[in-house]
Design a protein around this motif. Structure first.
Motif, PDB file in Angstrom:
ATOM      1  N   LYS A   1      -7.703  -0.043 -21.316  1.00 41.64           N
ATOM      2  CA  LYS A   1      -7.797  -0.378 -19.896  1.00 41.64           C
ATOM      3  C   LYS A   1      -7.498   0.842 -19.027  1.00 41.64           C
TER       4      LYS A   1
ATOM      5  N   MET B   1      -5.822  -2.167 -13.741  1.00 41.30           N
ATOM      6  CA  MET B   1      -5.615  -3.554 -14.143  1.00 41.30           C
ATOM      7  C   MET B   1      -6.902  -4.367 -14.185  1.00 41.30           C
ATOM      8  N   SER B   2      -8.012  -3.753 -13.791  1.00 41.42           N
ATOM      9  CA  SER B   2      -9.252  -4.524 -13.716  1.00 41.42           C
ATOM     10  C   SER B   2     -10.436  -3.842 -14.396  1.00 41.42           C
ATOM     11  N   GLU B   3     -10.208  -2.722 -15.073  1.00 40.95           N
ATOM     12  CA  GLU B   3     -11.305  -1.997 -15.706  1.00 40.95           C
ATOM     13  C   GLU B   3     -11.008  -1.786 -17.188  1.00 40.95           C
TER      14      GLU B   3
ATOM     15  N   MET C   1     -15.845  -3.898 -15.492  1.00 44.23           N
ATOM     16  CA  MET C   1     -14.893  -4.554 -14.607  1.00 44.23           C
ATOM     17  C   MET C   1     -14.702  -5.997 -15.076  1.00 44.23           C
ATOM     18  N   ILE C   2     -13.484  -6.486 -15.023  1.00 45.58           N
ATOM     19  CA  ILE C   2     -13.186  -7.833 -15.489  1.00 45.58           C
ATOM     20  C   ILE C   2     -12.587  -8.662 -14.355  1.00 45.58           C
ATOM     21  N   GLN C   3     -12.739  -9.990 -14.478  1.00 48.68           N
ATOM     22  CA  GLN C   3     -12.232 -10.884 -13.440  1.00 48.68           C
ATOM     23  C   GLN C   3     -10.719 -11.017 -13.517  1.00 48.68           C
ATOM     24  N   ASN C   4     -10.206 -11.289 -14.712  1.00 51.39           N
ATOM     25  CA  ASN C   4      -8.764 -11.470 -14.869  1.00 51.39           C
ATOM     26  C   ASN C   4      -8.075 -10.115 -14.951  1.00 51.39           C
ATOM     27  N   ARG C   5      -7.071  -9.920 -14.143  1.00 51.71           N
ATOM     28  CA  ARG C   5      -6.345  -8.656 -14.161  1.00 51.71           C
ATOM     29  C   ARG C   5      -5.448  -8.570 -15.387  1.00 51.71           C
ATOM     30  N   THR C   6      -5.399  -7.392 -15.984  1.00 47.98           N
ATOM     31  CA  THR C   6      -4.546  -7.197 -17.150  1.00 47.98           C
ATOM     32  C   THR C   6      -3.110  -6.971 -16.717  1.00 47.98           C
TER      33      THR C   6
ATOM     34  N   GLU D   1     -11.565 -16.403  -9.289  1.00 46.92           N
ATOM     35  CA  GLU D   1     -11.477 -15.722  -7.996  1.00 46.92           C
ATOM     36  C   GLU D   1     -12.653 -16.062  -7.098  1.00 46.92           C
TER      37      GLU D   1
END
Length: 709
Positions: free
Chosen positions: A341, A344-346, A382-387, A508
Motif C-alpha cells: 500500500k 491508505m487508499s492506494e 485505488m480502493i474504496q475501503n481505506r487500509t 462511500e
C-alpha cells in the motif's frame, strides 16, 4: 533400496528426464513446442509460464516444476506420462510421489516474466543445469569449480532461493541435498543429525537461515555423505533423508490452527512507499526498527516494546509497532500474500512471501529486517475501503476486504486455483475416535444419518464438545483436515439473511450488493462437486432461522438439493449442492432461547451428545493422567450428573460435559488447575441451574471442593 520400488521409484524417471532435457539446451524453442504438445495431448491447460501465456524461453528446472508443485497427484502423474511419451523415456512413470518436494503454485517458475528478468537469467539456469549433471557424473576439481560459478551466479538472480536446491535434487536425487523447509527443519534437529553437523551448518538450516553459497552447499553434501557412511542413522541416501523429513512433518497437528492457512497482509514499504522500488527490484520486503537488533532473539512482544522504549521514547507505548515486528518475524510465513500500500487508499503491488525472516545488520537505513518475496504485480490501484495506518496488518479475518484486493489482481485464476492442492494432514475414523470420546457405534450412526439427511444438529449439555465434534466429524468424513472445505459461523439474535445469503451494504458511494457466507460457500462447493463440503452453524438456535435462511428454507432438504430458486435480492436462480452438509450445534441448557421452528426442525436430524466420562477413550485418558484428585473429581461430577439428570427442572440436557477436563497432561494436572475448574466453571454453572435452591448449590459446592483437597 531398489529405486524402482517403494518411495524411491521416482528417481529413475527424474534422472532420465534430466538427461533428455539437456539435449534441448541449444534448441529451447523445440522444447517449448514439445511442452505445449504434451499439455494439449493430455487435455490439461498449460500453466502460465510467461505474461502472454506461451513462454519465449524456458529453463529445465521450470520444466520439472510443471509436475512438482501443489497440484493433485493424479495430475502430476498425467503430466509425467505425457513427458514419458514426448521424450521417449524408458523409465517407468512413478505412481508413488510421497516425499518429493514441490513448489508453491504461485511461485512455480525459476525466472521472472519478460520485463522482470535480466537477459541472461535463463541462460544461467541452463549453465547451472549442465554443470550440475557433469559434477554428479564426475566430481573433478574442474567440474566442481564450474558448478560453483554457475550456482552462485544463479543464486544472485530474482526468484532463486531455496528452490534451486530442490531443482538440483530433482535432476540428481542421489547426489544433491534438498534444502526445502521440511529438510532444513529435519537437519536442524540433533536427533536426526550429529550435533557437530547441526552446529557447523546452523547458518543454513536454522529457521532464519540463508541459502548457502556453492562451496558451503557442496561442503554440506560431503558432510551428509559422511553421516550416511557412518551407519549411525536409518538413512543412507539423500532420497531416504528427504523422505524421512517428509514423514516427520506429515504428523497430524495437535490443533486446527496448525493446519496450513494462507494469511493476507497489507504492507507499507516505508513512509509514502519510499522503499517500494528497492523491494520490487530485489524481491524483498523491508521493515524498519532496525536499531532494536535481530527480532528473532526477542521472546515476546513485551520484550520488543521494552527495547523500543529504551532506544526511542520512554513515554510511548509502541504497542502497534511491537505487534508488527512480532508478526513479521513470528507469524508471517512463506506462501502468505502481501498487498503493498501507499497511503491508505492506494495499492501498488502484490507478492508471495518466499522465505523466513532474516536480519541484515549491515544496512544503514534502519530497515534491517527482511523477507524475500516473489512480487507478482506492480502498478497503482485505488480502493474504496481505506487500509489501516499501520505498517503491517494481517487482514485475513476481514474476508470482504481480502476479496476486494484479490479481485484487483485476478489473473490466470484457473492456473492458480483449479488444480491447486495442499497436502492437508490425513484424518481418519480412528483419529476421530481417539480424540472424541464417543463410541464407534454412535460415530457410524451419525455419519450414516448425515449422509442420509444432509442436515443434522448436535445438541447437548455444556462442555460435551459439540463444536469440536462437528469439526472433527467433517474432517473424518473427508479423510483429511481440509480447512478449505469446512466453514463455521455462529448464529446470534442479530444474524440476518443479508449476512447469510446476500444483501445491500452501505459504501462511500451508496449501497452495494454483497454475497453472504453461505452463498459463497455453496458456490465453492458447486465448482468442486466431486468432494464433500461441510457448513457448521454453531449455536444454531440463537438465530431467527426462518429469517436467516429465507427462500432457501426449502432447498436444504435432501430431495430439494440442486433445485434452483429465485433469490430475493438478485435475478439469479440458486441451488444448494448435493454434497454440501449442514451441521448445527445447540446448547440444550440455554433456557433463554425459543424452540426451533417446527418446519425447520423436520429438515434436520437431532443427535444428543452426552458426557463421555464412561467411554473407553476418556477412561484411557484419565488413566494416563494417573492423578488421584482428578479421579475423585471425575467421580464427583459423574454423581452430580446423575442428580442433574433426575431433576425434573433440568434433565440430561443440563449434565456437565467432559470437555471441561480434557486439556490436561500428566505434568499439568495441578491442584490450582483443578481448583480453577471447580471455582470458576462448575460452581457458577450450578448457581445458574439451582438459582432458587441455595442449599443444593452449597451441598455440591462442598462435595466438589472436597474431591480435590
Amino acid at each position: 533400496m531398489d529405486m524402482k520400488t517403494g518411495h524411491y521409484e521416482w528417481t529413475a524417471f527424474y534422472t532420465e528426464l534430466a538427461d533428455q532435457l539437456f539435449n534441448f539446451k541449444s534448441d529451447r524453442a523445440e522444447l517449448i513446442r514439445k511442452i505445449c504438445q504434451i499439455f494439449e495431448k493430455i487435455e490439461m491447460k498449460l500453466p502460465k509460464l510467461e505474461k502472454g501465456g506461451i513462454p519465449t524461453d524456458i529453463d529445465p528446472f521450470t520444466v520439472f516444476g510443471l509436475f512438482n508443485k501443489g497440484i493433485k497427484d493424479e495430475n502430476r502423474i498425467q503430466i509425467m506420462k505425457g513427458m514419458a511419451d514426448a521424450f521417449d523415456l524408458s523409465a517407468e512413470v512413478p505412481q508413488s510421489l510421497s516425499g518429493i518436494p514441490v513448489l508453491n503454485n504461485m511461485n512455480a517458475v525459476f525466472y521472472g516474466f519478460e520485463g522482470d528478468r535480466e537477459a541472461d537469467d535463463i541462460d544461467h539456469l541452463w549453465q547451472l543445469f549442465e554443470s550440475a549433471l557433469k559434477l554428479a557424473g564426475n566430481a573433478s576439481d574442474d567440474h566442481r569449480k564450474a558448478f560453483c560459478e554457475a550456482y552462485d551466479t544463479a543464486l544472485s538472480q530474482r526468484y532463486i532461493k531455496w528452490n534451486i536446491t530442490m531443482g538440483l535434487y530433482w535432476i540428481r536425487p542421489y547426489f544433491y541435498v534438498n534444502l526445502d523447509s521440511r529438510n532444513r527443519a529435519f537437519l536442524y534437529n540433533s536427533e536426526h543429525m550429529p550435533a557437530d553437523f547441526v552446529a557447523r551448518y546452523q547458518p543454513y538450516i536454522k529457521t532464519n537461515a540463508k541459502v548457502p553459497p556453492a562451496e558451503a552447499y557442496l561442503d554440506m553434501i560431503d558432510a551428509c555423505e559422511a553421516v550416511f557412511e557412518s551407519g549411525q542413522y536409518p538413512y543412507t541416501t539423500f532420497p531416504e533423508l528427504s523422505n524421512a523429513a517428509w514423514v516427520e512433518t506429515q504428523g497430524r497437528p495437535e490443533n486446527d490452527d496448525e493446519v496450513p492457512t494462507i494469511h493476507y497482509w497489507t504492507y507499507a514499504p516505508g513512509q509514502n512507499a519510499e522503499k517500494w522500488d528497492e523491494c520490487y527490484q530485489k524481491g524483498i520486503m523491508l521493515l524498519g526498527w532496525g536499531e532494536i537488533g535481530d527480532l528473532s532473539v526477542f521472546p515476546s512482544k513485551s520484550a520488543m516494546r521494552k527495547k523500543m522504549q529504551e532506544i526511542y521514547q520512554e513515554d510511548t507505548s509502541y504497542k502497534n509497532s511491537a505487534h508488527a515486528t512480532w508478526q513479521f518475524v513470528r507469524e508471517m510465513k512463506p506462501g502468505d500474500v502481501i498487498f503493498v500500500k501507499k497511503g491508505m487508499s492506494e495499492i501498488v503491488g502484490r507478492g508471495i512471501v518466499t522465505s523466513d525472516y532474516a536480519y541484515e545488520p549491515d544496512r544503514t537505513d534502519h530497515f534491517n529486517h527482511l523477507r524475500h518475496v516473489n512480487w507478482t504485480d506492480r502498478g497503482s490501484w485505488m480502493i474504496q475501503n481505506r487500509t489501516a495506518m499501520k505498517t503491517l496488518t494481517d487482514i485475513t479475518p476481514y474476508s470482504g476486504f481480502v476479496q476486494q484486493l484479490k479481485d484487483i489482481f485476478e489473473r490466470d485464476a484457473l492456473d492458480e486455483d483449479d488444480d491447486q492442492a495442499v497436502n492437508y494432514p490425513v484424518y481418519t475414523e480412528d483419529d476421530f475416535l481417539s480424540e472424541v470420546y464417543m463410541s464407534e457405534e454412535k460415530y457410524h450412526d451419525i455419519v450414516n444419518l448425515l449422509h442420509h439427511k444432509k442436515n443434522i444438529i448436535l445438541e447437548g449439555a455444556p462442555g460435551v464438545g459439540k463444536t469440536f465434534i462437528a469439526k472433527k466429524l467433517a474432517y473424518s468424513m473427508m479423510g483429511v483436515k481440509d480447512i478449505d472445505r469446512v466453514m463455521m459461523v455462529q448464529f446470534h439474535q442479530s444474524y440476518s439473511y443479508e449476512d447469510f445469503i446476500m444483501g445491500f451494504r452501505p459504501t462511500e458511494g451508496g449501497f452495494e450488493l454483497k454475497k453472504g457466507v453461505f452463498y459463497n460457500f455453496c458456490k465453492k462447493a458447486e465448482i468442486d462437486s466431486d468432494n464433500d463440503y461441510f457448513f457448521i452453524i454453531d449455536e444454531i438456535n440463537r438465530g431467527n432461522l426462518s429469517k436467516i435462511f429465507g427462500e432457501l428454507f426449502m432447498l436444504i432438504e435432501k430431495d430439494k438439493r440442486e433445485h434452483k430458486i429465485q433469490l430475493l435480492y438478485s435475478d439469479e436462480k440458486f441451488a444448494i449442492p448435493k454434497k454440501l452438509y449442514i451441521i448445527g450445534t445447540m446448547n440444550t441448557a440455554d433456557r433463554s432461547l425459543a424452540m426451533l421452528d417446527y418446519a425447520l426442525r423436520r429438515r434436520f436430524a437431532f443427535i444428543e451428545i452426552e458426557p463421555g466420562f464412561d467411554t473407553e477413550g476418556f477412561k484411557a485418558y484419565q488413566k494416563s493422567l494417573n492423578n488421584e484428585k482428578f479421579d475423585r473429581l471425575i467421580a464427583c461430577v459423574t454423581a452430580l450428573n446423575d442428580v442433574i439428570a433426575d431433576d425434573d427442572s433440568l434433565g440430561k440436557g443440563f449434565c456437565i460435559g467432559h470437555s471441561f477436563f480434557c486439556h490436561f497432561k500428566p505434568e499439568t494436572v495441578s491442584d490450582q488447575a483443578l481448583s480453577s475448574i471447580v471455582e470458576y466453571e462448575l460452581i457458577p454453572l450450578l448457581k445458574e441451574y439451582w438459582f432458587d435452591e441455595a442449599s443444593k448449590v452449597k451441598e455440591w459446592r462442598d462435595k466438589l471442593r472436597s474431591a480435590i483437597q
